[in-house]
Design a protein around this motif. Structure first.
Motif, PDB file in Angstrom:
ATOM      1  N   THR A   1      38.302 -40.919  58.331  1.00 28.30           N
ATOM      2  CA  THR A   1      37.167 -40.187  57.787  1.00 28.30           C
ATOM      3  C   THR A   1      37.343 -40.051  56.280  1.00 28.30           C
ATOM      4  O   THR A   1      38.465 -39.926  55.777  1.00 28.30           O
ATOM      5  N   ALA A   2      36.216 -40.079  55.584  1.00 33.77           N
ATOM      6  CA  ALA A   2      36.232 -39.963  54.127  1.00 33.77           C
ATOM      7  C   ALA A   2      35.616 -38.640  53.714  1.00 33.77           C
ATOM      8  O   ALA A   2      34.523 -38.280  54.154  1.00 33.77           O
ATOM      9  N   SER A   3      36.319 -37.905  52.868  1.00 32.18           N
ATOM     10  CA  SER A   3      35.793 -36.662  52.310  1.00 32.18           C
ATOM     11  C   SER A   3      35.675 -36.804  50.796  1.00 32.18           C
ATOM     12  O   SER A   3      36.269 -37.712  50.202  1.00 32.18           O
ATOM     13  N   ASN A   4      34.921 -35.909  50.183  1.00 32.73           N
ATOM     14  CA  ASN A   4      34.572 -36.052  48.760  1.00 32.73           C
ATOM     15  C   ASN A   4      34.032 -37.453  48.499  1.00 32.73           C
ATOM     16  O   ASN A   4      34.315 -38.066  47.460  1.00 32.73           O
ATOM     17  N   ALA A   5      33.243 -37.957  49.444  1.00 28.96           N
ATOM     18  CA  ALA A   5      32.929 -39.383  49.484  1.00 28.96           C
ATOM     19  C   ALA A   5      31.647 -39.772  48.780  1.00 28.96           C
ATOM     20  O   ALA A   5      31.364 -40.961  48.638  1.00 28.96           O
ATOM     21  N   SER A   6      30.846 -38.827  48.352  1.00 23.42           N
ATOM     22  CA  SER A   6      29.599 -39.193  47.695  1.00 23.42           C
ATOM     23  C   SER A   6      29.321 -38.227  46.556  1.00 23.42           C
ATOM     24  O   SER A   6      29.816 -37.095  46.527  1.00 23.42           O
ATOM     25  N   GLY A   7      28.534 -38.717  45.613  1.00 21.67           N
ATOM     26  CA  GLY A   7      28.188 -37.890  44.471  1.00 21.67           C
ATOM     27  C   GLY A   7      27.569 -38.735  43.380  1.00 21.67           C
ATOM     28  O   GLY A   7      27.116 -39.860  43.622  1.00 21.67           O
ATOM     29  N   THR A   8      27.564 -38.220  42.176  1.00 20.89           N
ATOM     30  CA  THR A   8      27.007 -38.912  41.022  1.00 20.89           C
ATOM     31  C   THR A   8      28.052 -38.925  39.908  1.00 20.89           C
ATOM     32  O   THR A   8      28.672 -37.896  39.609  1.00 20.89           O
ATOM     33  N   ILE A   9      28.260 -40.090  39.300  1.00 25.16           N
ATOM     34  CA  ILE A   9      29.260 -40.215  38.251  1.00 25.16           C
ATOM     35  C   ILE A   9      28.845 -39.384  37.042  1.00 25.16           C
ATOM     36  O   ILE A   9      27.693 -39.420  36.605  1.00 25.16           O
ATOM     37  N   SER A  10      29.808 -38.647  36.512  1.00 21.55           N
ATOM     38  CA  SER A  10      29.537 -37.775  35.372  1.00 21.55           C
ATOM     39  C   SER A  10      30.577 -38.033  34.287  1.00 21.55           C
ATOM     40  O   SER A  10      31.541 -37.281  34.119  1.00 21.55           O
ATOM     41  N   ALA A  11      30.412 -39.142  33.578  1.00 19.57           N
ATOM     42  CA  ALA A  11      31.212 -39.485  32.397  1.00 19.57           C
ATOM     43  C   ALA A  11      32.720 -39.481  32.650  1.00 19.57           C
ATOM     44  O   ALA A  11      33.505 -39.151  31.766  1.00 19.57           O
TER      45      ALA A  11
END
Length: 746
Positions: free
Chosen positions: A280-290
């Protein structure tokens, strides 16, 4: 012996590229003064054009490439050569080497061999550039990434896109040595190449194809996606944004190869589990912030491997019991020895009595209690994340017009995959089975395939059941799925088509074509002839091997059942150690041949013959030399026997072999390779070779190698024939195979 790029086995746009060669009268690209802009030297430079102005040239911000320029037509930029190349480069600004170029697909569909493409690092009057091509490919559209260098085209990768809707955004980016091709922001192809720097973004078209708008400029700063893996005991395949695969075989840190721009969304998923584990993958999605992303955590755990399970629900009303886990939307229940939905919305259960392989099936049975309104019942596979992710094969009542569909649920969002099959009302007892093998998903009604698609979004999970409304189902079974072949149809020439479902030859079902003898020559023993294609899918820019054999009546003249498989990428008939979907040697030897022998044999003593040219010629020699107990004879014509590295023919061969170490150890036709395998070929002639058009020297060298090793073989006298199936070499090869087969039988 080193081969030049002009000797590369041809890709699916070969005929288009041949036409490009005629456009070689070059004129220097006139320098165009750059317009002034307000940004500082460190600011990214960007530009755009919607072409919403009078018909004519693209204007002073653009410079035609030397092959010819584009033109504005009805607020779109269109090619100006009916059967040739034209293009323009944005020369109103100066750009860094890290660039992007994006075009929009219009509602005017391409035809024939037309293509359109955004280009980056375009220079030398357009004779050098990286170009992302949307190629109509005579009705089988695909995306391809090419490098043009000194006017020579080299393919860097491909993706089977199907027809693209108007408004689709196609973008090519070059960031350092990473060249990427994206469809609506989703990466479809990535390649590494260091040949070109500098230049400017632009547009190139073959034929009169058109684009609706363009934007381009300096590529934004990019950042990497990565994290850590723990608990791993095998190899896990991770995926970012549904397209950037990464195999990880050790605990510790990992980083995906493709960087992403600031502000870009990322989503890391587990594509393939290690054997006997779930991850299982956690902290697996988001938006790149510099900043680089380094906190994705993949945790793997071991458990009891489940191969199959079943449930008839013949017990007291209530929950499904300890072998099942409710999805987060709500659970199913047992009522009158059937499983039923428990709300007006979605409910479901996941089979959790063990760890299931990623290749799995789920089957349910229609009951006599008819659905109503918009209710549906569904067999589900790869169910995970509380049921928020799954593939579901759905029987939908559809207000009295029932149909079958396949849906993907990803993060709670439902997306239909493939077509809709109008089933009409299904009788009680009808079996509905959904299976997923590799990236191929198939939905069957009583064992008959109704829908099959390819998708790489989900891996792992477990089989289950989903129901919308209070519909009911009965008699569930599920477990491990594997290789299957499903009959589709037979055409007027007697060629039968099948869908092949294989994790080793994946991204969608691959078509298998079979031609049986109907009036075989008397006294000629029945054998199998495997036609080895040189293109992906049903590509035919080099001709069609099976159609060539059909025109010769080879099936009757030689009493042959002719088998032609197809493949997800251009096949080199090798197992790729870094891509589980490209295990083509394993597919041929452990799946296809056993299926053919079990289902198409008439005597049980058939020989297996191979015939191919170019990449399938070297592939045929590898298959025969490595598997003399499976394949009896091989005819190989005009093939790169002197091939010295896995990527000698660019991304095409690189994608087939995966790594140079794999090619050198397992597929390169060296003296050591041949010497180690020569035993079965010293006293019996089982090899026919020939060639002229592109690889005559290679054939001569291979002839000398076989002779030096004492290997019996036949070599055709070089004859002026083109590099294609229909040039005249196939009858010679057939005659040679027939004679060698007869000699073996005496």
């Amino acid at each position: 012996m080193t081969r030049t790029l002009t000797r590369k086995p041809k890709s699916r746009v070969t005929w288009s590229l041949r036409l490009l060669a005629f456009c070689s009268l070059l004129v220097p690209l006139l320098a165009s003064p750059h317009k002034a802009f307000a940004e500082t030297a460190s600011d990214p430079v960007t530009a755009s054009d919607d072409f919403n102005r009078a018909n004519g040239s693209l204007g002073p911000n653009w410079t035609d490439i030397s092959d010819g320029g584009l033109a504005i037509s009805s607020d779109a930029a269109a090619g100006t050569a009916a059967a040739g190349l034209s293009g323009d480069v944005w020369t109103a600004d100066s750009f860094t080497s890290d660039q992007y170029s994006q075009v929009q697909v219009t509602s005017t569909q391409l035809t024939g061999g037309q293509w359109i493409g955004p280009a980056v690092r375009a220079q030398d009057s357009g004779q050098e550039a990286y170009v992302g091509i949307y190629n109509w490919n005579n009705g089988s559209p695909d995306l391809m990434l090419f490098k043009r260098n000194g006017g020579t085209w080299t393919q860097l990768g491909s993706y089977n896109s199907g027809p693209l809707a108007a408004g689709t955004q196609l973008e090519v980016t070059a960031a350092g040595s990473i060249i990427s091709f994206l469809e609506n922001g989703v990466q479809r192809i990535t390649a590494t190449d260091t040949s070109l720097t500098g230049g400017a973004p632009g547009i190139i078209s073959f034929g009169t194809g058109q684009v609706g708008s363009w934007s381009g400029g300096d590529a934004p700063t990019t950042y990497t996606i990565g994290g850590t893996v723990s608990g791993l005991t095998g190899t896990v395949v991770l995926q970012d944004n549904g397209g950037d695969n990464l195999s990880v075989s050790a605990n510790g840190t990992f980083t995906f190869a493709t960087p992403l721009a600031d502000g870009t969304a990322y989503s890391v998923t587990v594509r393939t589990y290690p054997s006997g584990q779930t991850c299982t993958a956690s902290n697996a999605s988001g938006t790149i912030s510099a900043a680089n992303v380094t906190n994705v955590a993949v945790a793997c755990t071991s458990g009891t491997q489940a191969s199959s399970a079943s449930d008839d629900f013949n017990r007291a009303n209530g929950s499904l019991g300890p072998n099942w886990t409710d999805i987060s939307d709500g659970g199913l229940a047992i009522s009158s020895q059937a499983v039923v939905g428990t709300s007006s919305g979605l409910t479901g259960d996941i089979r959790t009595d063990g760890v299931y392989a990623s290749d799995q099936y789920s089957q349910i049975e229609v009951t006599s209690t008819q659905l109503t309104g918009s209710q549906w019942i569904g067999a589900a596979v790869r169910v995970q994340d509380g049921g928020q992710e799954a593939y579901a094969g759905i029987y939908n009542w559809n207000n009295g017009s029932p149909d079958l569909t396949i849906f993907e649920r990803n993060g709670g969002t439902w997306t239909q995959l493939g077509s809709t099959y109008n089933s009409a009302p299904l009788a009680a007892g009808t079996q509905l089975k959904l299976m997923v093998v590799g990236s191929t998903i198939a939905f069957m009604e009583n064992g008959v395939q109704r829908i099959a698609v390819g998708d790489t979004s989900l891996a792992g999970g477990a089989p289950g059941i989903m129901i919308d409304g209070t519909g009911q189902a009965d008699n569930w079974s599920g477990g491990t799925a594997s290789f299957e072949v499903h009959y589709l149809s037979t055409d007027s020439s007697g060629v039968a088509s099948y869908d092949v479902i294989s994790a080793n030859d994946s991204d969608g079902p691959q078509v298998l074509r079979v031609l049986k003898p109907t009036n075989p020559a008397p006294g000629v023993p029945h054998n199998f002839l495997y036609v080895l294609p040189v293109e992906a899918g049903l590509g035919s820019s080099d001709g069609d091997g099976l159609e060539t054999l059909l025109s010769l009546d080879a099936q009757d003249k030689y009493n042959l059942t002719i088998i032609e498989p197809s493949f997800g990428i251009d096949p080199w008939y090798a197992d790729n150690p870094v891509n589980p979907a490209v295990q083509y040697e394993t597919f041929m030897t452990k799946e296809l041949v056993p299926w053919v022998q079990q289902n198409l044999a008439t005597t049980g003593s058939e020989q297996n013959w191979l015939i191919g040219f170019s990449k399938s010629g070297i592939g045929g020699q590898d298959l025969l030399l490595k598997h003399p107990d499976i394949f009896t004879l091989a005819a190989s014509w005009d093939f790169p026997a002197d091939m010295s590295s896995y990527d000698q023919f660019g991304a095409d061969s690189g994608a087939g072999y995966g790594t140079d170490a794999n090619f050198q150890a397992n597929y390169r036709l060296t003296q050591a390779f041949v010497d180690a395998r020569k035993g079965p070929f010293l006293n019996s002639n089982r090899i026919w070779i020939g060639g002229y058009s592109q690889f005559q020297n290679d054939i001569s060298d291979y002839d000398e190698l076989l002779t030096s090793e004492g290997i019996a073989h036949s070599t055709e006298t070089p004859t002026n024939m083109s590099h294609s199936w229909g040039s005249g070499w196939v009858p010679l090869a057939l005659a040679g195979l027939s004679q060698e087969s007869a000699n073996l039988s005496n």
